[in-house]
Design an enzyme around this catalytic site. Structure first.
Site: not given
Ligand SMILES: *Cc1c(COP(=O)(O)O)cnc(C)c1O
Length: 398
Positions: A139, A223, A252
């Protein structure tokens, strides 16, 4: 219009229906506790999807925001601000990356990684490379760029063709080797697949990706939107594998509840996005910077990294006991630090367990198909972890 039913009516009629919220309205929080408008108390095991690093209403965070709001909220990146530069110094010192770009969300931080990787090659006088390698079940966010990297059909379906990305199975270095080539700009990877179900990279996987990226001249992109900022017990989860990516996406937990994202990179990549090629109106504004600076300061002052390692081990041990008590219902438990999951068996309906836990006063999230994800504030206590696990135990007995 102030009662819970009145507000729920507004939501039902006018809020865009892209979520599936339960029929309650959250009113306030303190530490790892939340209360809804009807006065019901919840133990918070999800921290707004791994966001409220310091818990709710942390006095130092509230005070820093109030002070900043009285001095300066926003000027845009046309000018430096002192609060943002204090954050730049702290974030680069604590992560070891010399350069940082600010944005407002995880998706935007990933988008910055993607643009950085694509533009780096031509900007440094090399032949063009656009293709990025990503992983199944990953994700990376919701904009079309970040979505093109996301390796889960349920998020992509209906949005048309997306190009320039090759997806291979997570953890499979042979598949990665077979998919790379001189056209590859980067490999993007989560050190733990969070939304995918709290799946940790197998031992040696991240180091293997580093070696493959180096061999084919591609960038390794981390990420760490969910795993970063101490969630696994180190500032970045990559540190525990002894691997350094070329660039990192954060969001986050960085602002502790105030929207802020960041892209960190090495000095070698500082020329990839010169003035005019990328930007953000709000990115790193003084209010968001004050929040992130406070989060980083408190993590250091209160030795939260060591605390996460300790509480993570405690939680893992308690979850193993819980799993042993419910063999037909819990398939396994997994995760690291304060990002862990109770994986239910195929026979179980995870949504039903989640709803029962909520009714019993415990808030969790689902990840992957059968994982109940636990991602509390880094400040949660062992007593609160025990209280939540006791609730889960009761729910699974029922
Ligand atoms: C939550 C998340 C995103 C997206 O972040 P948003 O602030 O919702 O745009 C991207 N990569 C990872 C691994 C995530 O957990």
């Amino acid at each position: 219009m102030s009662t819970q039913p009145e507000l729920l009516a507004v939501a039902a009629e006018h809020l865009y229906p892209n979520y599936r919220q339960p029929a309650l309205v959250m009113a306030r929080g303190k530490g790892s506790e939340l209360w809804d408008l009807a006065g019901k108390r919840y133990l918070d095991f999800f921290a707004g999807i791994a966001v409220n690093t310091l818990g709710h209403s942390e006095p130092r965070l509230s005070a820093a925001l109030a002070t900043q709001a009285q001095e300066l909220l926003h000027v845009s990146n046309y000018y430096y601000t002192a609060t943002n530069l204090h954050l730049v110094a702290a974030l680069t010192r604590l992560t070891g990356y010399p350069r940082v770009f600010f944005c407002n969300s995880g998706t935007e931080a990933v988008e910055a990684l993607l643009k950085l990787a694509r533009r780096h090659f031509t900007a440094s006088g090399q032949p063009e490379r656009y293709r990025v390698l990503s992983f199944d079940n990953s994700f990376h966010g919701r904009t079309l760029g970040a979505l093109s990297l996301t390796g889960q059909p349920k998020y992509r379906e209906g949005f048309g063709p997306m190009s320039g990305v090759t997806h291979v199975p997570y953890g499979d270095l042979a598949a990665v080797r077979a998919a790379v080539g001189p056209d590859l700009a980067g490999i993007i990877v989560e050190p733990i697949q969070g939304e995918g179900g709290v799946l940790e990279a197998p031992p040696g996987f991240l180091a293997g990706l580093r070696a493959i990226a180096d061999e084919c001249g591609a960038l390794l992109l981390a990420d760490e939107v969910q795993t970063g900022i101490g969630r696994t017990g180190t500032m970045l989860a990559f540190e525990q594998a002894g691997v350094k990516a070329d660039a990192v996406a954060l969001a986050k937990g960085l602002g502790g509840g105030v929207p802020i994202g960041a892209m960190l990179c090495t000095e070698a990549l500082a020329g990839a996005l010169p003035p005019g090629t990328h930007g953000s109106t709000f990115g790193g504004n003084p209010l968001a910077s004050a929040a992130a600076l406070t989060v980083l300061t408190v993590i250091e002052q209160d030795s939260l990294l060591a605390a996460v390692t300790r509480k993570g081990a405690f939680l893992a041990q308690r979850l193993a006991t819980l799993a042993a008590a419910h063999p037909g219902k819990i398939a396994t438990t997994r995760g690291l630090g304060l990002l862990q999951a109770v994986v239910l068996t195929e026979a179980m309906d995870p949504g039903a367990v989640l709803a029962k836990a909520r009714d019993a006063g415990l808030l969790l999230t689902l990840a992957g198909s059968h994982a109940l994800r636990i991602s509390p504030a880094l400040t949660i206590t062992e007593a609160e972890l025990d209280e939540g696990i006791a609730i889960l135990d009761q729910v699974l007995k029922g």
